[in-house]
Design a protein around this motif. Structure first.
Motif, PDB file in Angstrom:
ATOM      1  N   ARG A  99       0.835  -1.210   0.000  1.00  0.00           N
ATOM      2  CA  ARG A  99       0.000   0.000   0.000  1.00  0.00           C
ATOM      3  C   ARG A  99       0.866   1.254   0.000  1.00  0.00           C
ATOM      4  NH1 ARG A  99      -5.652   0.126   1.595  1.00  0.00           N
ATOM      5  NH2 ARG A  99      -5.257   2.229   2.325  1.00  0.00           N
ATOM      6  N   PHE A 154      -4.897   5.096 -16.698  1.00  0.00           N
ATOM      7  CA  PHE A 154      -4.033   3.975 -16.339  1.00  0.00           C
ATOM      8  C   PHE A 154      -3.227   3.391 -17.500  1.00  0.00           C
ATOM      9  CE2 PHE A 154      -7.254   3.779 -12.855  1.00  0.00           C
ATOM     10  CZ  PHE A 154      -6.381   4.219 -11.876  1.00  0.00           C
ATOM     11  N   PHE A 243      -6.937  -2.144 -11.754  1.00  0.00           N
ATOM     12  CA  PHE A 243      -7.359  -0.742 -11.847  1.00  0.00           C
ATOM     13  C   PHE A 243      -8.251  -0.473 -13.061  1.00  0.00           C
ATOM     14  CE2 PHE A 243      -3.119   0.387  -9.568  1.00  0.00           C
ATOM     15  CZ  PHE A 243      -3.652  -0.086  -8.383  1.00  0.00           C
ATOM     16  N   ARG A 301     -14.783 -10.169   5.327  1.00  0.00           N
ATOM     17  CA  ARG A 301     -13.575 -10.560   6.045  1.00  0.00           C
ATOM     18  C   ARG A 301     -13.813 -11.925   6.669  1.00  0.00           C
ATOM     19  NH1 ARG A 301     -12.628  -6.399   3.906  1.00  0.00           N
ATOM     20  NH2 ARG A 301     -11.620  -4.526   4.698  1.00  0.00           N
ATOM     21  N   CYS A 358     -18.255   3.992   2.365  1.00  0.00           N
ATOM     22  CA  CYS A 358     -18.440   3.895   0.908  1.00  0.00           C
ATOM     23  C   CYS A 358     -17.119   3.481   0.256  1.00  0.00           C
ATOM     24  CB  CYS A 358     -18.891   5.252   0.364  1.00  0.00           C
ATOM     25  SG  CYS A 358     -19.056   5.313  -1.407  1.00  0.00           S
ATOM     26  N   PHE A 359     -16.005   3.939   0.815  1.00  0.00           N
ATOM     27  CA  PHE A 359     -14.683   3.583   0.292  1.00  0.00           C
ATOM     28  C   PHE A 359     -13.940   2.701   1.293  1.00  0.00           C
ATOM     29  CE2 PHE A 359     -15.853   7.542  -1.818  1.00  0.00           C
ATOM     30  CZ  PHE A 359     -15.693   7.177  -3.141  1.00  0.00           C
ATOM     31  N   GLY A 360     -14.675   1.881   2.021  1.00  0.00           N
ATOM     32  CA  GLY A 360     -14.056   1.083   3.077  1.00  0.00           C
ATOM     33  C   GLY A 360     -13.714   1.998   4.246  1.00  0.00           C
ATOM     34  N   ARG A 364      -7.215  -0.556   5.499  1.00  0.00           N
ATOM     35  CA  ARG A 364      -7.402  -1.227   4.203  1.00  0.00           C
ATOM     36  C   ARG A 364      -8.508  -0.539   3.396  1.00  0.00           C
ATOM     37  NH1 ARG A 364      -4.793  -6.188   3.675  1.00  0.00           N
ATOM     38  NH2 ARG A 364      -5.107  -5.830   1.456  1.00  0.00           N
ATOM     39  N   CYS A 366     -10.003   2.278   0.527  1.00  0.00           N
ATOM     40  CA  CYS A 366      -9.740   2.384  -0.910  1.00  0.00           C
ATOM     41  C   CYS A 366      -8.530   3.279  -1.176  1.00  0.00           C
ATOM     42  CB  CYS A 366     -10.977   2.980  -1.579  1.00  0.00           C
ATOM     43  SG  CYS A 366     -10.806   3.230  -3.334  1.00  0.00           S
ATOM     44  N   ASN A 372     -10.891   9.348  -7.172  1.00  0.00           N
ATOM     45  CA  ASN A 372     -12.355   9.409  -7.263  1.00  0.00           C
ATOM     46  C   ASN A 372     -12.856  10.816  -6.995  1.00  0.00           C
ATOM     47  OD1 ASN A 372     -12.877   6.673  -7.724  1.00  0.00           O
ATOM     48  ND2 ASN A 372     -12.459   6.251  -5.588  1.00  0.00           N
TER      49      ASN A 372
HETATM   50  C1  HEM Z   1     -16.337   5.227  -6.888  1.00  0.00           C
HETATM   51  C2  HEM Z   1     -15.243   4.491  -7.018  1.00  0.00           C
HETATM   52  C3  HEM Z   1     -14.749   3.533  -5.969  1.00  0.00           C
HETATM   53  C4  HEM Z   1     -15.377   3.002  -4.888  1.00  0.00           C
HETATM   54  C5  HEM Z   1     -16.815   3.229  -4.410  1.00  0.00           C
HETATM   55  C6  HEM Z   1     -14.421   2.163  -4.197  1.00  0.00           C
HETATM   56  C7  HEM Z   1     -14.687   1.472  -3.036  1.00  0.00           C
HETATM   57  C8  HEM Z   1     -13.773   0.686  -2.368  1.00  0.00           C
HETATM   58  C9  HEM Z   1     -14.054  -0.026  -1.146  1.00  0.00           C
HETATM   59  C10 HEM Z   1     -15.399  -0.079  -0.418  1.00  0.00           C
HETATM   60  C11 HEM Z   1     -12.922  -0.666  -0.765  1.00  0.00           C
HETATM   61  C12 HEM Z   1     -12.709  -1.503   0.501  1.00  0.00           C
HETATM   62  C13 HEM Z   1     -13.171  -2.928   0.305  1.00  0.00           C
HETATM   63  C14 HEM Z   1     -13.096  -3.704   1.600  1.00  0.00           C
HETATM   64  O1  HEM Z   1     -12.829  -3.154   2.668  1.00  0.00           O
HETATM   65  O2  HEM Z   1     -13.331  -4.921   1.521  1.00  0.00           O
HETATM   66  C15 HEM Z   1     -11.931  -0.390  -1.779  1.00  0.00           C
HETATM   67  C16 HEM Z   1     -10.663  -0.889  -1.771  1.00  0.00           C
HETATM   68  C17 HEM Z   1      -9.780  -0.676  -2.777  1.00  0.00           C
HETATM   69  N1  HEM Z   1      -9.914   0.209  -3.840  1.00  0.00           N
HETATM   70 FE1  HEM Z   1     -11.534   1.273  -4.316  1.00  0.00          FE
HETATM   71  N2  HEM Z   1     -13.248   2.189  -4.888  1.00  0.00           N
HETATM   72  C18 HEM Z   1     -13.404   3.013  -5.965  1.00  0.00           C
HETATM   73  C19 HEM Z   1     -12.455   3.338  -6.910  1.00  0.00           C
HETATM   74  C20 HEM Z   1     -11.167   2.904  -6.870  1.00  0.00           C
HETATM   75  C21 HEM Z   1     -10.117   3.330  -7.770  1.00  0.00           C
HETATM   76  C22 HEM Z   1     -10.253   4.404  -8.866  1.00  0.00           C
HETATM   77  C23 HEM Z   1      -9.015   2.616  -7.434  1.00  0.00           C
HETATM   78  C24 HEM Z   1      -7.642   2.649  -8.031  1.00  0.00           C
HETATM   79  C25 HEM Z   1      -7.401   2.616  -9.240  1.00  0.00           C
HETATM   80  C26 HEM Z   1      -9.354   1.743  -6.330  1.00  0.00           C
HETATM   81  C27 HEM Z   1      -8.502   0.853  -5.741  1.00  0.00           C
HETATM   82  C28 HEM Z   1      -8.782   0.127  -4.603  1.00  0.00           C
HETATM   83  C29 HEM Z   1      -7.881  -0.856  -4.031  1.00  0.00           C
HETATM   84  C30 HEM Z   1      -6.518  -1.271  -4.586  1.00  0.00           C
HETATM   85  C31 HEM Z   1      -8.500  -1.350  -2.873  1.00  0.00           C
HETATM   86  C32 HEM Z   1      -7.959  -2.429  -1.921  1.00  0.00           C
HETATM   87  C33 HEM Z   1      -7.080  -1.806  -0.861  1.00  0.00           C
HETATM   88  C34 HEM Z   1      -6.487  -2.864   0.044  1.00  0.00           C
HETATM   89  O3  HEM Z   1      -6.812  -4.049  -0.092  1.00  0.00           O
HETATM   90  O4  HEM Z   1      -5.688  -2.498   0.928  1.00  0.00           O
HETATM   91  N3  HEM Z   1     -10.664   1.955  -6.007  1.00  0.00           N
HETATM   92  N4  HEM Z   1     -12.476   0.453  -2.726  1.00  0.00           N
END
Ligand code: HEM
Length: 440
Positions: A99, A154, A243, A301, A358-360, A364, A366, A372
């Motif tokens: 990360r 990307f 991605f 999880r 919404c983004f975790g 861990r 997003c 975004n």
């Molecule tokens: C509206 C757009 C997006 C939403 C709503 C979103 C939402 C999320 C959520 C909810 C998680 C956590 C999942 C969990 O805890 O199980 C997550 C993880 C992640 N997101 Fe996003 N995401 C978005 C866009 C993106 C973009 C643009 C990228 C990169 C290009 C990205 C890369 C990642 C990655 C790599 C993880 C995993 C992080 C980890 O495992 O440590 N996401 N996202």
């Protein structure tokens, strides 16, 4: 430590499985159980595994922050096969190191190089909407915009200059994605396997395209990711595959669609005007969209050790899922939880945006949040600066589905007209709080 048993039942293997009920209507599934158990944490059998559903802010924070070390990501073997060795399937210290390296590509300074491009593509896709003869199907429009942004950022692929190549990659990502969603819900094993093998074929073709780009491109994200110290040679390509996955444009289109619906109509003119004039208010509108209509249902999880959540016993090996829309409507934290009230973020809930998922959440969460944010604000900024919009026809079903991403079941149609806000609304308070009515 309390030893309370989690309300609900995980039933017997197979016959007790509630996956179909959950995937058919997750809102009803959760709300009916929250109501009958009087608890925002309960258990049921999902994907044939006893699963704890976490629907409270307190439970989500415990799971993703305070007790993050007691849980690890739980993905199906098919997901791991479709994406390969990427951050999502990595645990502990290895994940944190990965990360840290990846975040260099997503911090504010690194993201600035994409700003002009994001502006250009948003303008190209969103201009002249008032000239469309037919009302615009908004989810489809936003998905196309977000796909163009993702492939441009990307992989340096320009949708205008390389239209055929763009189309080919978009189709391959869709095929790749279909393998993923067919796996858990399709009970016909033969249909599932053929969808899955097609997805694996699409994955190989996409990886070959990505590897070509990695060799040939000397600028932009695809060039910078080569400098990330990944443990394996193939990791840069596999992360690029993640991605550009169809999931990300869908998630962006989901939020843009909910924003457009929530602010549609002449009765929302003052909300649009305030959002256009006042950046803080726009932030609060977007927080409220994320709260009410998070793109994803949540995250899964598995407990690595015996632990507790909100005082309930969670045995080692138990599956746990945070359910974003239910966490976001926890009445303990969000008064009138079903109401769209941007002003809550400057009042009662000021400074509490870290209670959303919404983004975790936690370590861990997003890694794409900054990107975004840039994309969402550029796109909605363009809409607000240029248009008024309303549903056309005025009555359409606002019934939402939540899987694979949150959006109306029918792609809603809007009419956009050029707009001068000055003529529409002369009185606006800084937070525009008192005036608006809810329409969704
Ligand atoms: C509206 C757009 C997006 C939403 C709503 C979103 C939402 C999320 C959520 C909810 C998680 C956590 C999942 C969990 O805890 O199980 C997550 C993880 C992640 N997101 Fe996003 N995401 C978005 C866009 C993106 C973009 C643009 C990228 C990169 C290009 C990205 C890369 C990642 C990655 C790599 C993880 C995993 C992080 C980890 O495992 O440590 N996401 N996202």
């Amino acid at each position: 430590m309390s030893q309370n048993r989690i309300p609900g039942s995980s039933g017997y293997a197979l016959i007790g499985d509630k996956s179909l009920d959950f995937y058919k209507d997750p809102v009803h599934f959760c709300n009916s159980r929250i109501h009958s158990f009087g608890s925002r944490i309960f258990q049921a059998r999902l994907l044939n595994k006893p699963t704890i559903f976490v629907c409270s802010v307190k439970g989500m924070k415990e799971m993703l922050c305070e007790k993050v070390n007691c849980f690890e990501a739980s993905y199906t073997p098919s997901m791991c096969k479709l994406f390969g060795d990427v951050i999502c399937f990595t645990h502990g210290e290895e994940a944190q190191l990965l990360r840290l390296s990846l975040m260099q590509l997503f911090n504010n300074k690194a993201l600035e190089i994409h700003r002009d491009y994001v502006n250009r593509v948003c303008t190209r896709n969103l201009k002249d909407l008032e000239q469309c003869r037919e009302p615009v199907a908004i989810y489809g429009m936003f998905k196309r915009l977000a796909t163009e942004l993702v492939l441009g950022i990307f992989l340096n692929i320009d949708a205008e200059e390389s239209a055929a190549f763009f189309k080919q990659i978009t189709e391959l990502s869709t095929q790749h994605w279909h393998g993923l969603i067919s796996a858990p819900v399709n009970v016909k094993v033969s249909a599932w396997s053929s969808g899955f093998s097609q997805a694996l074929e699409a994955k190989e073709k996409l990886l070959s395209i990505i590897n070509d780009r990695l060799r040939s491109e000397n600028e932009g994200f695809v060039s910078k990711i080569k400098d990330v110290p990944f443990p394996e040679n193939c990791s840069a390509a596999q992360h690029l595959l993640l991605f550009i996955s169809a999931l990300i444009p869908k998630a962006l289109a989901s939020l843009l669609t909910s924003f457009t619906i929530e602010l549609a109509g002449s009765n929302k003119a003052h909300v649009r005007k305030c959002a256009q004039e006042n950046e803080t208010f726009l932030d609060h509108v977007l927080l409220e969209i994320e709260r009410l209509w998070p793109s994803f249902i949540g995250g899964r999880r598995v407990a690595k050790q015996d632990t507790t959540l909100c005082g309930y016993t969670v045995p080692k090996g138990m599956q746990v899922m945070f359910v974003a829309f239910a966490v976001h409507r926890d009445p303990e934290i969000f008064a009138d939880p079903d109401e769209f009230q941007p002003e809550r973020w400057s009042g009662r809930n000021a400074g509490q945006e870290t209670l959303l998922c919404c983004f975790g959440n936690g370590s861990r969460n997003c890694i794409g949040i900054g990107l975004n944010d840039m994309i969402l604000k550029t796109a909605v900024g363009y809409l607000l600066n240029n248009y008024c919009w309303e549903m056309d026809p005025p009555t359409q079903s606002l019934h939402y589905k939540w899987l694979p991403v949150t959006r109306p079941c029918e792609d809603l149609k809007m009419k956009f007209t050029l707009c001068s806000y000055k003529s529409q609304c002369s009185s606006s308070t800084p937070e525009c709080s008192a005036h608006h009515e809810r329409s969704v």
